[in-house]
Design a protein around this motif. Structure first.
Motif, PDB file in Angstrom:
ATOM      1  N   LYS A   1       0.952  -1.155  -0.017  1.00  0.00           N
ATOM      2  CA  LYS A   1      -0.032   0.050  -0.054  1.00  0.00           C
ATOM      3  C   LYS A   1       0.863   1.231   0.069  1.00  0.00           C
ATOM      4  CE  LYS A   1      -3.769   2.387   0.362  1.00  0.00           C
ATOM      5  NZ  LYS A   1      -4.675   2.644  -0.662  1.00  0.00           N
ATOM      6  N   THR A   2       2.173   1.327   0.696  1.00  0.00           N
ATOM      7  CA  THR A   2       2.724   2.151   0.675  1.00  0.00           C
ATOM      8  C   THR A   2       3.601   2.644  -0.516  1.00  0.00           C
ATOM      9  OG1 THR A   2       3.290   1.998   3.114  1.00  0.00           O
ATOM     10  CG2 THR A   2       4.758   3.239   2.075  1.00  0.00           C
ATOM     11  N   MET A   3       4.062   1.298  -1.103  1.00  0.00           N
ATOM     12  CA  MET A   3       4.657   1.563  -2.380  1.00  0.00           C
ATOM     13  C   MET A   3       3.790   2.032  -3.659  1.00  0.00           C
ATOM     14  SD  MET A   3       7.030  -1.723  -2.363  1.00  0.00           S
ATOM     15  CE  MET A   3       7.537  -1.509  -3.953  1.00  0.00           C
ATOM     16  N   LEU A   4       2.503   1.403  -3.637  1.00  0.00           N
ATOM     17  CA  LEU A   4       1.519   1.414  -4.857  1.00  0.00           C
ATOM     18  C   LEU A   4       0.516   2.766  -4.684  1.00  0.00           C
ATOM     19  CD1 LEU A   4       1.466  -2.270  -5.685  1.00  0.00           C
ATOM     20  CD2 LEU A   4       2.894  -0.542  -6.768  1.00  0.00           C
ATOM     21  N   GLY A   5       0.396   3.161  -3.466  1.00  0.00           N
ATOM     22  CA  GLY A   5      -0.676   3.896  -3.209  1.00  0.00           C
ATOM     23  C   GLY A   5      -2.141   3.616  -3.351  1.00  0.00           C
ATOM     24  N   ASP A   6      -2.749   4.734  -4.226  1.00  0.00           N
ATOM     25  CA  ASP A   6      -4.156   4.176  -4.530  1.00  0.00           C
ATOM     26  C   ASP A   6      -4.364   2.802  -5.390  1.00  0.00           C
ATOM     27  OD1 ASP A   6      -5.134   6.251  -2.617  1.00  0.00           O
ATOM     28  OD2 ASP A   6      -4.810   7.753  -4.389  1.00  0.00           O
ATOM     29  N   TYR A   7      -3.372   2.638  -6.237  1.00  0.00           N
ATOM     30  CA  TYR A   7      -3.392   1.514  -7.142  1.00  0.00           C
ATOM     31  C   TYR A   7      -3.573   0.274  -6.572  1.00  0.00           C
ATOM     32  CZ  TYR A   7      -1.557   4.481 -10.731  1.00  0.00           C
ATOM     33  OH  TYR A   7      -1.739   5.761 -11.759  1.00  0.00           O
ATOM     34  N   PHE A   8      -3.452  -0.020  -5.076  1.00  0.00           N
ATOM     35  CA  PHE A   8      -3.467  -1.184  -4.266  1.00  0.00           C
ATOM     36  C   PHE A   8      -4.449  -1.195  -3.172  1.00  0.00           C
ATOM     37  CE2 PHE A   8      -2.023  -3.952  -1.036  1.00  0.00           C
ATOM     38  CZ  PHE A   8      -1.614  -5.127  -1.647  1.00  0.00           C
ATOM     39  N   GLN A   9      -5.362  -2.088  -3.074  1.00  0.00           N
ATOM     40  CA  GLN A   9      -6.317  -2.092  -2.262  1.00  0.00           C
ATOM     41  C   GLN A   9      -5.950  -2.757  -0.931  1.00  0.00           C
ATOM     42  OE1 GLN A   9      -9.522  -4.278  -4.119  1.00  0.00           O
ATOM     43  NE2 GLN A   9      -9.612  -2.949  -5.927  1.00  0.00           N
ATOM     44  N   GLY A  10      -5.251  -2.027   0.102  1.00  0.00           N
ATOM     45  CA  GLY A  10      -4.722  -2.379   1.328  1.00  0.00           C
ATOM     46  C   GLY A  10      -5.682  -3.267   2.128  1.00  0.00           C
ATOM     47  N   GLN A  11      -6.963  -2.741   2.146  1.00  0.00           N
ATOM     48  CA  GLN A  11      -7.990  -3.281   3.264  1.00  0.00           C
ATOM     49  C   GLN A  11      -8.155  -4.726   2.702  1.00  0.00           C
ATOM     50  OE1 GLN A  11     -11.132  -1.065   4.107  1.00  0.00           O
ATOM     51  NE2 GLN A  11     -12.018  -2.250   5.608  1.00  0.00           N
ATOM     52  N   THR A  12      -8.503  -4.865   1.530  1.00  0.00           N
ATOM     53  CA  THR A  12      -8.749  -6.144   0.995  1.00  0.00           C
ATOM     54  C   THR A  12      -7.637  -6.988   0.969  1.00  0.00           C
ATOM     55  OG1 THR A  12     -10.396  -4.844  -0.800  1.00  0.00           O
ATOM     56  CG2 THR A  12      -9.618  -7.056  -1.427  1.00  0.00           C
ATOM     57  N   CYS A  13      -6.332  -6.635   0.901  1.00  0.00           N
ATOM     58  CA  CYS A  13      -5.399  -7.707   0.942  1.00  0.00           C
ATOM     59  C   CYS A  13      -5.489  -7.846   2.557  1.00  0.00           C
ATOM     60  CB  CYS A  13      -3.932  -6.832   0.777  1.00  0.00           C
ATOM     61  SG  CYS A  13      -2.393  -7.811   1.163  1.00  0.00           S
ATOM     62  N   ALA A  14      -5.482  -7.200   3.424  1.00  0.00           N
ATOM     63  CA  ALA A  14      -5.341  -7.677   4.869  1.00  0.00           C
ATOM     64  C   ALA A  14      -6.676  -8.373   5.220  1.00  0.00           C
ATOM     65  CB  ALA A  14      -5.678  -6.328   5.645  1.00  0.00           C
ATOM     66  N   LEU A  15      -7.694  -8.290   4.793  1.00  0.00           N
ATOM     67  CA  LEU A  15      -8.792  -9.263   4.978  1.00  0.00           C
ATOM     68  C   LEU A  15      -8.431 -10.237   4.403  1.00  0.00           C
ATOM     69  CD1 LEU A  15     -11.927  -6.763   4.387  1.00  0.00           C
ATOM     70  CD2 LEU A  15     -11.194  -7.655   6.398  1.00  0.00           C
TER      71      LEU A  15
ATOM     72  N   ASP B   1       3.712 -10.276  -2.343  1.00  0.00           N
ATOM     73  CA  ASP B   1       4.904  -9.873  -2.599  1.00  0.00           C
ATOM     74  C   ASP B   1       4.746  -8.588  -3.650  1.00  0.00           C
ATOM     75  OD1 ASP B   1       7.696  -9.137  -3.272  1.00  0.00           O
ATOM     76  OD2 ASP B   1       8.082 -11.210  -4.018  1.00  0.00           O
ATOM     77  N   CYS B   2       5.264  -7.479  -3.115  1.00  0.00           N
ATOM     78  CA  CYS B   2       4.972  -6.271  -3.892  1.00  0.00           C
ATOM     79  C   CYS B   2       5.683  -6.136  -5.294  1.00  0.00           C
ATOM     80  CB  CYS B   2       5.231  -4.985  -3.048  1.00  0.00           C
ATOM     81  SG  CYS B   2       4.804  -4.789  -1.611  1.00  0.00           S
ATOM     82  N   GLU B   3       6.689  -6.860  -5.355  1.00  0.00           N
ATOM     83  CA  GLU B   3       7.402  -7.025  -6.795  1.00  0.00           C
ATOM     84  C   GLU B   3       7.026  -8.205  -7.573  1.00  0.00           C
ATOM     85  OE1 GLU B   3      11.495  -7.162  -5.657  1.00  0.00           O
ATOM     86  OE2 GLU B   3      11.434  -5.018  -4.805  1.00  0.00           O
ATOM     87  N   ASP B   4       6.182  -8.974  -7.148  1.00  0.00           N
ATOM     88  CA  ASP B   4       5.424 -10.010  -7.994  1.00  0.00           C
ATOM     89  C   ASP B   4       4.143  -9.672  -8.478  1.00  0.00           C
ATOM     90  OD1 ASP B   4       5.070 -12.510  -8.894  1.00  0.00           O
ATOM     91  OD2 ASP B   4       4.843 -13.554  -7.291  1.00  0.00           O
ATOM     92  N   ILE B   5       3.791  -9.314  -9.570  1.00  0.00           N
ATOM     93  CA  ILE B   5       2.743  -9.095 -10.129  1.00  0.00           C
ATOM     94  C   ILE B   5       1.587 -10.136  -9.823  1.00  0.00           C
ATOM     95  CG2 ILE B   5       2.844  -9.580 -12.397  1.00  0.00           C
ATOM     96  CD1 ILE B   5       1.294  -6.425 -11.295  1.00  0.00           C
ATOM     97  N   ALA B   6       2.040 -11.261 -10.045  1.00  0.00           N
ATOM     98  CA  ALA B   6       0.725 -12.508  -9.568  1.00  0.00           C
ATOM     99  C   ALA B   6       0.399 -12.448  -8.347  1.00  0.00           C
ATOM    100  CB  ALA B   6       1.439 -13.807 -10.118  1.00  0.00           C
ATOM    101  N   SER B   7       1.252 -12.199  -7.380  1.00  0.00           N
ATOM    102  CA  SER B   7       0.731 -12.119  -6.176  1.00  0.00           C
ATOM    103  C   SER B   7      -0.164 -11.191  -5.324  1.00  0.00           C
ATOM    104  CB  SER B   7       1.850 -12.417  -4.888  1.00  0.00           C
ATOM    105  OG  SER B   7       2.444 -11.401  -4.908  1.00  0.00           O
ATOM    106  N   ILE B   8       0.023  -9.953  -6.256  1.00  0.00           N
ATOM    107  CA  ILE B   8      -0.946  -8.664  -5.816  1.00  0.00           C
ATOM    108  C   ILE B   8      -1.730  -8.580  -6.799  1.00  0.00           C
ATOM    109  CG2 ILE B   8       1.067  -7.694  -4.415  1.00  0.00           C
ATOM    110  CD1 ILE B   8       1.451  -5.748  -6.886  1.00  0.00           C
ATOM    111  N   ALA B   9      -1.935  -9.010  -7.882  1.00  0.00           N
ATOM    112  CA  ALA B   9      -2.864  -8.837  -8.936  1.00  0.00           C
ATOM    113  C   ALA B   9      -4.525  -8.789  -8.429  1.00  0.00           C
ATOM    114  CB  ALA B   9      -2.784  -9.964  -9.947  1.00  0.00           C
ATOM    115  N   PRO B  10      -4.578  -9.532  -7.477  1.00  0.00           N
ATOM    116  CA  PRO B  10      -6.301  -9.439  -6.874  1.00  0.00           C
ATOM    117  C   PRO B  10      -6.560  -8.292  -6.279  1.00  0.00           C
ATOM    118  CG  PRO B  10      -5.341 -11.538  -6.436  1.00  0.00           C
ATOM    119  CD  PRO B  10      -4.331 -10.751  -6.906  1.00  0.00           C
ATOM    120  N   PHE B  11      -5.483  -7.381  -5.801  1.00  0.00           N
ATOM    121  CA  PHE B  11      -5.608  -6.384  -5.090  1.00  0.00           C
ATOM    122  C   PHE B  11      -5.464  -4.964  -5.624  1.00  0.00           C
ATOM    123  CE2 PHE B  11      -3.736  -9.902  -2.312  1.00  0.00           C
ATOM    124  CZ  PHE B  11      -4.992 -10.101  -1.839  1.00  0.00           C
TER     125      PHE B  11
END
Length: 96
Positions: A55-69, A81-91
């Motif tokens: 969330k810090t790195m990507l800002g509004d592009y990243f759904q931090g609350q959805t990730c935490a849930l 992993d913020c540098e692995d697009i496959a692991s953060i794609a859902p967020f």
């Protein structure tokens, strides 16, 4: 030719194999554990920390609350992993 003895023999062999090799199969409970006592790792905490970092790195592009849930729901099984697009794609969300 009667197939019943052959089927019965096959069932017995499979059952004995499962009993013998059953311990070699991974347990579902192993993947759901929250804390690794040997390594001192709390998987949920690592997952939540990575959500904050992304969330810090990507800002509004990243759904931090959805990730935490998702960390809480799946008990830290899939750590983003913020540098692995496959692991953060859902967020990720596209800003227009």
């Amino acid at each position: 030719m009667n197939a019943k003895p052959l089927v019965l023999c096959t069932v017995v062999v499979v059952a004995l194999s499962l009993l013998h090799f059953g311990d070699a199969l991974p347990s579902i409970g192993h993947y759901g554990k929250r804390f690794d006592a040997m390594g001192g790792i709390d998987f949920i905490q690592v997952c939540l920390n990575n959500c904050v970092q992304c969330k810090t790195m990507l800002g509004d592009y990243f759904q931090g609350q959805t990730c935490a849930l998702s960390c809480l729901k799946f008990k830290g099984k899939a750590i983003p992993d913020c540098e692995d697009i496959a692991s953060i794609a859902p967020f990720l969300n596209a800003l227009e």
